[in-house]
Motif scaffolding. Structure first.
Motif, PDB file in Angstrom:
ATOM      1  N   ASP A  13      -7.524  -3.375  12.132  1.00 38.58           N
ATOM      2  CA  ASP A  13      -8.807  -2.662  12.067  1.00 38.58           C
ATOM      3  C   ASP A  13      -9.936  -3.487  12.665  1.00 38.58           C
ATOM      4  N   ARG A  69     -16.917  -1.856   7.323  1.00 33.26           N
ATOM      5  CA  ARG A  69     -17.618  -0.697   6.779  1.00 33.26           C
ATOM      6  C   ARG A  69     -18.263   0.116   7.887  1.00 33.26           C
ATOM      7  N   MET A 102      -4.043  -3.400  -2.938  1.00 33.81           N
ATOM      8  CA  MET A 102      -4.489  -4.086  -1.726  1.00 33.81           C
ATOM      9  C   MET A 102      -5.021  -3.073  -0.718  1.00 33.81           C
ATOM     10  N   SER A 103      -6.095  -3.436  -0.038  1.00 29.78           N
ATOM     11  CA  SER A 103      -6.667  -2.571   0.980  1.00 29.78           C
ATOM     12  C   SER A 103      -5.694  -2.416   2.150  1.00 29.78           C
ATOM     13  N   SER A 104      -5.761  -1.277   2.816  1.00 32.95           N
ATOM     14  CA  SER A 104      -4.929  -1.069   4.004  1.00 32.95           C
ATOM     15  C   SER A 104      -5.522  -1.719   5.239  1.00 32.95           C
ATOM     16  N   HIS A 105      -6.740  -2.232   5.131  1.00 32.40           N
ATOM     17  CA  HIS A 105      -7.393  -2.858   6.284  1.00 32.40           C
ATOM     18  C   HIS A 105      -6.680  -4.149   6.676  1.00 32.40           C
ATOM     19  N   ARG A 133      -9.503 -11.103  -1.558  1.00 32.95           N
ATOM     20  CA  ARG A 133     -10.345  -9.915  -1.768  1.00 32.95           C
ATOM     21  C   ARG A 133      -9.563  -8.615  -1.550  1.00 32.95           C
ATOM     22  N   GLY A 134      -8.278  -8.747  -1.256  1.00 33.82           N
ATOM     23  CA  GLY A 134      -7.441  -7.561  -1.159  1.00 33.82           C
ATOM     24  C   GLY A 134      -7.146  -7.066   0.237  1.00 33.82           C
ATOM     25  N   TYR A 135      -7.565  -7.832   1.263  1.00 31.14           N
ATOM     26  CA  TYR A 135      -7.296  -7.424   2.640  1.00 31.14           C
ATOM     27  C   TYR A 135      -6.019  -8.086   3.155  1.00 31.14           C
ATOM     28  N   GLU A 165     -16.048  -8.979   6.175  1.00 28.93           N
ATOM     29  CA  GLU A 165     -15.787  -7.806   5.356  1.00 28.93           C
ATOM     30  C   GLU A 165     -16.748  -6.669   5.717  1.00 28.93           C
TER      31      GLU A 165
END
Length: 286
Positions: free
Chosen positions: A50, A284, A1-4, A31-33, A280
């Motif tokens: 974030d 970036r 999982m993303s850290s975001h 999506r892993g957030y 998402e």
């Protein structure tokens, strides 16, 4: 999982829980957030996120200074979208006069400042026969009234509203009876469009006033007006709803909704994913 971590901000009124933020959060988690739906005015460590996305903060106009201070604070502790400069520009309908001065098609308007005592005279001086009166800071057509410019009831309504804030007066646009077109713009691209049609005999297009919603294919003229209006925003607009009405044969801006618009994701099968893509993308580096 993303850290975001992403916060999707809503309001606390149990009478209507916005269904969109939970759906967006669910897709982001898939999506892993890490995504949370958060009430904007609760005690939250915004620095833990974030990205903070303003969604259905539909009570902000009742606590405007608190809201604007919150926007500024969150943008220091995290990153908020839309950005503070856009939010501050958009919360007061006076921005419409700026659009008109730049050549964008908008309805004529009179802004009556808070506390004005000559409301009737100012409205009569416009020469408009039928007008719509609304607070300059408001949402959902809560305190909007329509009537003859000389109507005692309409003038009395304007006097009551002007005690609490600036008032906007505009000529009534009969085109609203055929519907108001909303363009939904994500990062400069139109995602989808909707035509909102008022109930028979009404002019308010919101669903809670009996309005109906229909998918719509935007015309080139509508797209051009929308682009011209958004180009005048004071900073980059991440998401937008542009509300248009046909007036004297021209698509004309009724509102730019850049703070907390209902995005009508339900009206297009791909709109939810397009919006999640947009969120998402904000994580970036530019």
């Amino acid at each position: 999982m993303s850290s975001h971590r992403i916060a999707l901000c809503t309001w606390s009124d149990p009478a209507y829980v916005d269904p969109e933020p939970p759906l967006v959060a669910e897709r982001l988690v898939a999506r892993g957030y890490r995504a949370d739906v958060v009430v904007w005015h609760e005690d939250v460590d915004w620095s833990a996120y974030d990205l903070v996305v303003i969604r259905s903060t539909w009570d902000y106009f009742e606590r405007l200074e608190e809201f604007l201070a919150w926007v500024d604070r969150v943008d220091v502790e995290s990153r908020i979208v839309n950005p503070p400069a856009v939010v501050r520009w958009n919360v007061h309908k006076g921005y419409l006069a700026e659009l008109g001065a730049a050549g964008v098609a908008v309805l004529p308007m009179l802004v009556v400042p808070r506390g004005a005592v000559d409301v009737a005279e100012r409205i009569a001086a416009t020469g408009w026969e039928e007008v719509v009166v609304k607070p300059a800071v408001d949402g959902g057509a809560r305190k909007t009234a329509r009537g003859a410019a000389t109507s005692p009831a309409l003038v009395d309504h304007a006097r009551q509203v002007v005690e609490h804030g600036d008032v906007v007066v505009q000529p009534y646009a009969p085109g609203i009876e055929d519907g108001e077109v909303s363009l939904f713009v994500f990062d400069g691209e139109v995602s989808h469009a909707v035509r909102k049609v008022p109930a028979q005999g009404d002019y308010r297009v919101q669903a809670h006033h009996g309005g109906a919603e229909h998918p719509h294919t935007a015309s080139e003229a509508e797209l051009a007006t929308g682009r011209a209006a958004l180009a005048l925003a004071p900073a980059g607009v991440v998401y937008a709803r542009v509300d248009l009405v046909e007036h004297e044969g021209v698509p004309t801006v009724m509102e730019l909704e850049l703070v907390e618009p209902d995005l009508f994701l339900r009206m297009d099968p791909d709109a939810l994913d397009r919006y999640v893509d947009l969120v998402e993308a904000q994580l970036r580096p530019a």
